[in-house]
Design an enzyme around this catalytic site. Sequence first.
Site, PDB file in Angstrom:
ATOM      1  CG  ASN A   9      23.725  66.869 -13.921  1.00 12.50           C
ATOM      2  OD1 ASN A   9      24.304  65.797 -14.099  1.00 12.50           O
ATOM      3  ND2 ASN A   9      23.085  67.503 -14.884  1.00 12.50           N
ATOM      4  CE  LYS A  12      25.001  70.479 -15.866  1.00  8.78           C
ATOM      5  NZ  LYS A  12      24.220  71.681 -15.685  1.00  8.78           N
ATOM      6  CG  ASP A  64      22.550  77.656 -15.351  1.00  4.22           C
ATOM      7  OD1 ASP A  64      22.067  76.499 -15.361  1.00  4.22           O
ATOM      8  OD2 ASP A  64      21.907  78.645 -15.744  1.00  4.22           O
ATOM      9  CB  SER A  65      25.673  74.492 -18.976  1.00  7.80           C
ATOM     10  OG  SER A  65      25.076  73.313 -18.486  1.00  7.80           O
ATOM     11  CG  PHE A 141      25.303  64.439 -19.192  1.00  8.20           C
ATOM     12  CD1 PHE A 141      24.464  65.447 -18.740  1.00  8.20           C
ATOM     13  CD2 PHE A 141      26.670  64.626 -19.083  1.00  8.20           C
ATOM     14  CE1 PHE A 141      24.988  66.616 -18.197  1.00  8.20           C
ATOM     15  CE2 PHE A 141      27.200  65.790 -18.544  1.00  8.20           C
ATOM     16  CZ  PHE A 141      26.352  66.783 -18.097  1.00  8.20           C
ATOM     17  N   GLY A 142      22.778  64.594 -21.529  1.00  8.63           N
ATOM     18  CA  GLY A 142      22.046  65.791 -21.926  1.00  8.63           C
ATOM     19  C   GLY A 142      21.958  65.933 -23.428  1.00  8.63           C
ATOM     20  CG  ASP A 144      27.311  65.719 -24.164  1.00 16.59           C
ATOM     21  OD1 ASP A 144      27.214  66.959 -24.275  1.00 16.59           O
ATOM     22  OD2 ASP A 144      27.933  65.166 -23.244  1.00 16.59           O
TER      23      ASP A 144
END
Length: 167
Positions: A9, A12, A64-65, A141-142, A144
């Site tokens: 990613n 990240k 990991d999240s 991103f993601g 957010d």
Amino acid sequence: MRALLASQNAHKLGELRLALPGWEIDPIVGEAPDETGDTYEDNARIKALWGRAQAADVLVIGEDSGIECVALDGAPGLHSARWAPGLDQADALLARLADEGERRTRMVTVIVALTPEGREIVVEGVLEGTLARERRGTGGFGYDPIFVPIGETRTVAEIGDEWKNQN
């Protein structure tokens, strides 16, 4: 200081570089292993061990999240990056909870770092908040653009990366 991030990613990687100024942080090249763990820590460790097998002489970081929604009993959780295949994950979550009044949610991140000497360092971060009703902001991103931290009225994407690095 030098470290390798065991993640594909690019977002990240960029965040980690911003959070650790003065560090040289590079990605590990190659196909990352499947995230088959039962916890964020398990998945972060799987990635870190994969990275360690490729580079023994530097700090290796696995991460990991996920986002956990109260209305979904903690889902998507571990599956946050892949629970809605072929769709934008944030848009899919907004659609899934469009008529839901319960908006409490939290972001969870776990990092497992392996030192060249064989030491393991585990760090967990949790950010409590609510789910917005629509995308807002252009940063991050993601998830957010749909996550509003407690004490804020703006999404993380509206607040910006500097705020993320301070909290």
